[in-house]
Design a protein around this motif. Structure first.
Motif, PDB file in Angstrom:
ATOM      1  N   LEU A  59       7.203  -1.063   4.984  1.00 10.92           N
ATOM      2  CA  LEU A  59       7.536  -2.242   4.976  1.00 10.92           C
ATOM      3  C   LEU A  59       6.653  -2.881   3.657  1.00 10.92           C
ATOM      4  O   LEU A  59       7.184  -4.075   2.814  1.00 10.92           O
ATOM      5  CB  LEU A  59       6.759  -3.061   6.139  1.00 10.92           C
ATOM      6  CG  LEU A  59       7.526  -2.947   7.585  1.00 10.92           C
ATOM      7  CD1 LEU A  59       6.790  -3.256   8.822  1.00 10.92           C
ATOM      8  CD2 LEU A  59       8.917  -3.546   7.386  1.00 10.92           C
ATOM      9  N   ASP A  60       5.323  -2.544   3.494  1.00  8.28           N
ATOM     10  CA  ASP A  60       4.742  -3.049   2.553  1.00  8.28           C
ATOM     11  C   ASP A  60       4.228  -2.373   1.298  1.00  8.28           C
ATOM     12  O   ASP A  60       3.769  -3.079   0.255  1.00  8.28           O
ATOM     13  CB  ASP A  60       3.239  -3.927   3.249  1.00  8.28           C
ATOM     14  CG  ASP A  60       2.424  -2.535   3.547  1.00  8.28           C
ATOM     15  OD1 ASP A  60       2.575  -1.259   3.217  1.00  8.28           O
ATOM     16  OD2 ASP A  60       1.442  -2.535   4.463  1.00  8.28           O
ATOM     17  N   TRP A 112      11.627   4.906  -2.497  1.00  9.90           N
ATOM     18  CA  TRP A 112      12.765   3.724  -3.062  1.00  9.90           C
ATOM     19  C   TRP A 112      12.093   2.432  -2.999  1.00  9.90           C
ATOM     20  O   TRP A 112      12.122   1.578  -3.907  1.00  9.90           O
ATOM     21  CB  TRP A 112      13.801   4.228  -2.150  1.00  9.90           C
ATOM     22  CG  TRP A 112      14.611   5.424  -2.580  1.00  9.90           C
ATOM     23  CD1 TRP A 112      15.239   6.192  -1.819  1.00  9.90           C
ATOM     24  CD2 TRP A 112      14.994   5.850  -3.963  1.00  9.90           C
ATOM     25  NE1 TRP A 112      15.693   7.168  -2.279  1.00  9.90           N
ATOM     26  CE2 TRP A 112      15.713   6.902  -3.839  1.00  9.90           C
ATOM     27  CE3 TRP A 112      14.812   5.415  -5.109  1.00  9.90           C
ATOM     28  CZ2 TRP A 112      16.130   7.647  -5.022  1.00  9.90           C
ATOM     29  CZ3 TRP A 112      15.226   6.085  -6.232  1.00  9.90           C
ATOM     30  CH2 TRP A 112      16.146   7.479  -5.968  1.00  9.90           C
ATOM     31  N   ARG A 113      11.235   2.173  -1.875  1.00  9.53           N
ATOM     32  CA  ARG A 113      10.751   0.844  -1.505  1.00  9.53           C
ATOM     33  C   ARG A 113       9.665   0.628  -2.564  1.00  9.53           C
ATOM     34  O   ARG A 113       9.785  -0.497  -3.246  1.00  9.53           O
ATOM     35  CB  ARG A 113      10.072   0.743  -0.217  1.00  9.53           C
ATOM     36  CG  ARG A 113      11.015   0.448   0.739  1.00  9.53           C
ATOM     37  CD  ARG A 113      11.627  -1.035   0.930  1.00  9.53           C
ATOM     38  NE  ARG A 113      10.731  -1.901   1.411  1.00  9.53           N
ATOM     39  CZ  ARG A 113      10.754  -3.188   1.587  1.00  9.53           C
ATOM     40  NH1 ARG A 113      11.883  -3.894   1.098  1.00  9.53           N
ATOM     41  NH2 ARG A 113       9.674  -3.984   2.091  1.00  9.53           N
ATOM     42  N   ALA A 406      -0.774 -13.279  -6.215  1.00 13.47           N
ATOM     43  CA  ALA A 406      -1.386 -13.833  -4.871  1.00 13.47           C
ATOM     44  C   ALA A 406      -0.465 -13.979  -3.973  1.00 13.47           C
ATOM     45  O   ALA A 406      -0.961 -13.404  -3.031  1.00 13.47           O
ATOM     46  CB  ALA A 406      -2.244 -15.089  -5.272  1.00 13.47           C
ATOM     47  N   ASN A 407       0.583 -14.262  -4.010  1.00 15.46           N
ATOM     48  CA  ASN A 407       1.751 -14.825  -3.067  1.00 15.46           C
ATOM     49  C   ASN A 407       2.037 -13.333  -2.194  1.00 15.46           C
ATOM     50  O   ASN A 407       1.822 -13.048  -1.169  1.00 15.46           O
ATOM     51  CB  ASN A 407       2.986 -15.322  -3.575  1.00 15.46           C
ATOM     52  CG  ASN A 407       3.813 -15.625  -2.334  1.00 15.46           C
ATOM     53  OD1 ASN A 407       3.290 -15.603  -1.129  1.00 15.46           O
ATOM     54  ND2 ASN A 407       4.852 -16.412  -2.794  1.00 15.46           N
ATOM     55  N   ASP A 408       2.640 -12.417  -3.223  1.00 15.89           N
ATOM     56  CA  ASP A 408       3.209 -11.017  -2.428  1.00 15.89           C
ATOM     57  C   ASP A 408       1.936 -10.264  -2.438  1.00 15.89           C
ATOM     58  O   ASP A 408       2.244  -9.594  -1.117  1.00 15.89           O
ATOM     59  CB  ASP A 408       4.204 -10.496  -3.220  1.00 15.89           C
ATOM     60  CG  ASP A 408       3.729  -9.955  -4.815  1.00 15.89           C
ATOM     61  OD1 ASP A 408       2.624 -10.337  -5.122  1.00 15.89           O
ATOM     62  OD2 ASP A 408       4.425  -9.331  -5.239  1.00 15.89           O
ATOM     63  N   LEU A 409       0.895 -10.306  -2.822  1.00 19.13           N
ATOM     64  CA  LEU A 409      -0.178  -9.251  -2.576  1.00 19.13           C
ATOM     65  C   LEU A 409      -0.773  -9.975  -1.163  1.00 19.13           C
ATOM     66  O   LEU A 409      -1.163  -9.124  -0.280  1.00 19.13           O
ATOM     67  CB  LEU A 409      -1.447  -9.615  -3.533  1.00 19.13           C
ATOM     68  CG  LEU A 409      -2.497  -8.640  -3.401  1.00 19.13           C
ATOM     69  CD1 LEU A 409      -2.368  -7.192  -3.110  1.00 19.13           C
ATOM     70  CD2 LEU A 409      -3.581  -9.011  -4.450  1.00 19.13           C
ATOM     71  N   ILE A 415       0.238  -7.758   6.088  1.00 14.06           N
ATOM     72  CA  ILE A 415       0.934  -6.582   7.040  1.00 14.06           C
ATOM     73  C   ILE A 415       0.167  -5.350   7.097  1.00 14.06           C
ATOM     74  O   ILE A 415       0.141  -4.804   8.361  1.00 14.06           O
ATOM     75  CB  ILE A 415       2.111  -6.110   5.978  1.00 14.06           C
ATOM     76  CG1 ILE A 415       3.306  -7.410   5.994  1.00 14.06           C
ATOM     77  CG2 ILE A 415       2.850  -5.301   6.700  1.00 14.06           C
ATOM     78  CD1 ILE A 415       4.526  -7.289   5.279  1.00 14.06           C
ATOM     79  N   ALA A 416      -0.428  -5.132   6.216  1.00 16.06           N
ATOM     80  CA  ALA A 416      -1.475  -3.696   6.105  1.00 16.06           C
ATOM     81  C   ALA A 416      -2.581  -3.988   7.134  1.00 16.06           C
ATOM     82  O   ALA A 416      -2.950  -3.137   7.976  1.00 16.06           O
ATOM     83  CB  ALA A 416      -1.948  -3.465   4.658  1.00 16.06           C
TER      84      ALA A 416
END
Length: 548
Positions: A59-60, A112-113, A406-409, A415-416
């Motif tokens: 996922l992350d 792959w992710r 900052a957004n995707d981190l 999630i983590a």
């Protein structure tokens, strides 16, 4: 008059606005990929049989590699050309999406992710950088950045909904294949609509700093995930300390470099540091709870993917509405207060989720999500403008890159962190509540994750299946409750940070009015000086004539 016309910035035309539409496409898709797998988790688990830890990595890892390479790819784009790197990234993303769609091994899926995250990182800096190139007029550029940011917000919001539609009609593999036509449009349309741009003064790519940045992120996140395992506390703490140590080394290297990979001096600006801190915290709380919310819809409430997607729709529609309203409100109210107010409302939504149970909790769950999800948008909608607008023009690109990072981190951290808390809570509570007569492989799967319990229970008798699923769903719901508590604390901390660190930022309407008044005053002073000079020059011949 001629001077004023010469100094005015050129306005964008139809080609630039069509080019903006093309740039929004990958921005929407790349951030949609952060959340599109949320509803696909049970289907991926049934096909690939990953452990709960492997599923979290699937996922992350995308978000972490994307965040880790964003700054690097921004520098590379300046060197080889933003349009060229955008096209390369789009082509790689499309090809790797096909490979991921037909992967049958969880470890290979993680790989792959990760590659998809790197390919995403090659595109995002180019999209925003090309907007700065194409839209020279400040007002048009503000509108263009707003459209681009709205595309990102819509991608994050609508990922699970699109996933539900695809899962109903096809399989989880379609959630990867949907990227292929979008990336094909980008590769074909970029030469037709987008200009090329290179920076002749771009610095050299510091590969040591690139390695240090990755060595900061990945060990730290691995340590957070490992905390969910009862027997790995030493390993978890060791990797977290290693990540912090590499991060310190990275910062020192950037401060000493004449051409840093990441200009950490930008954090000395309290608006930049405050806005980014708020953004990371808000995204972290939201990312973790969003994941568990979608899992509850399918694995606890037993909704189909399509019904689960439509359960998200009301909150997503409200999010889009709030994204349009937040900048308007910020013209009259200090942006820091708008952000803090939204986060305070979020806390209420999170607290509603702490009261959800595993048997009749669906209405309360959806109501809480409708409260909390749109309330995160002021932080998403306003921080990018705050960050970019508070630095000199020559640093705008670096500042905007920090905002995207900052957004995707933040989402990936959430999630983590909250995902790991949910896993640990589940394992601690479900142990000892399962029937003693379960086959060993069924018991092991049920103890690892709710996905495993649901898959294993499908092959059991009705009574035994119920005996497995009821305690497993109750344990997962307890993890959701605790995760919501953690998210509420994070949102409250972000609200306080916004109210304190951003209190000096005036409403955007007042700032614009002050800037316009200053320009008018400067123009009036310049006119007065010019008039005075002309009068003096005109008076000199008269004086000479009188003398004669």
């Amino acid at each position: 008059m001629s001077s004023a016309n010469t100094s005015a910035e050129p306005r964008a035309g139809r080609r630039e606005w069509l080019g903006l539409g093309l740039l929004v496409l990958p921005s929407f898709l790349l951030f949609m990929m952060l959340t599109i797998l949320f509803l696909a988790i049970p289907h991926i688990a049934a096909d690939l049989n990953p452990s709960s830890t492997e599923m979290l990595w699937i996922l992350d890892i995308y978000g972490f590699t994307m965040a880790g390479f964003l700054v690097t790819m921004g520098t590379l784009a300046d060197r080889i050309g933003r349009r060229r790197l955008l096209m390369i990234g789009a082509a790689v993303f499309g090809i790797v999406s096909v490979a991921a769609a037909f992967t049958g091994d969880p470890s290979l899926m993680i790989f792959w992710r990760a590659v998809l995250g790197i390919a995403a990182a090659t595109q995002m800096p180019s999209t925003l950088g090309l907007i700065f190139t194409m839209f020279q007029d400040a007002k048009q550029r503000g509108v263009a950045i707003g459209v681009w940011a709205a595309g990102i917000s819509a991608g994050v919001a609508l990922g699970p909904l699109l996933s539900g539609v695809l899962l109903e009609a096809f399989s989880w593999r379609a959630t990867f294949l949907v990227a292929v036509p979008v990336m094909a449009i980008v590769v074909i349309g970029a030469p037709l609509l987008l200009p090329e741009h290179r920076d002749a003064n771009a610095g050299k790519l510091d590969l040591v700093s690139v390695a240090l940045l990755l060595a900061t992120l990945l060990p730290f996140i691995y340590g957070v995930k490992t905390l969910a395992k009862d027997d790995s506390l030493g390993v978890a703490l060791g990797t977290i300390v290693a990540g912090v140590a590499f991060g310190t080394w990275f910062v020192i290297r950037q401060l000493r470099s004449s051409s840093p990979l990441l200009d950490v001096r930008l954090f000395a600006n309290r608006t930049v540091s405050g806005a980014l801190g708020v953004f990371v915290l808000a995204a972290a709380g939201m990312g973790g709870v969003y994941l568990m919310f979608t899992q509850y819809l399918q694995l606890v409430a037993d909704l189909s993917p399509l019904r689960a997607g439509f359960a998200i729709l009301p909150a997503a529609v409200l999010l889009v509405g709030v994204s349009m309203f937040s900048p308007i409100l910020a013209r009259r109210v200090r942006p820091g207060n708008v952000i803090a107010g939204g986060l305070a409302i979020q806390v209420i939504g999170y607290l509603m989720l702490t009261q959800v149970d595993s048997t009749a909790g669906l209405p309360l769950l959806i109501a809480g999500f409708i409260v909390l999800y749109p309330a995160v948008n002021p932080a998403m909608a306003l921080t990018t403008d705050l960050v970019v607008g508070s630095v000199p023009p020559e640093k705008a690109g670096a500042a905007s890159g920090l905002s995207t990072t900052a957004n995707d981190l933040g989402i990936s951290l959430g999630i983590a962190l909250i995902g790991s808390i949910g896993v640990a809570t589940y394992r601690g509570q479900v142990d000892g509540t399962l029937p003693a007569n379960l086959p060993a492989e069924v018991a092991a799967a049920a103890k690892d994750s709710l996905d495993g319990a649901v898959s294993a229970a499908s092959g059991l008798s009705a009574d035994l299946s119920t005996a497995v699923l009821e305690p497993a769903r109750a344990a997962f719901t307890s993890g959701l409750n605790l995760g919501a508590v953690v998210a509420a604390v994070i949102a409250a901390a972000a609200a306080i940070l916004a109210a304190v660190r951003l209190r000096h930022v005036p409403p955007t309407g007042k700032a614009a009015a002050d800037a316009k008044a200053a320009e008018q005053t400067e123009a009036a002073d310049a006119k007065a000086d010019t008039t005075g000079d002309t009068t003096a020059d005109a008076g000199q011949p008269v004086a000479e004539t009188d003398a004669v």
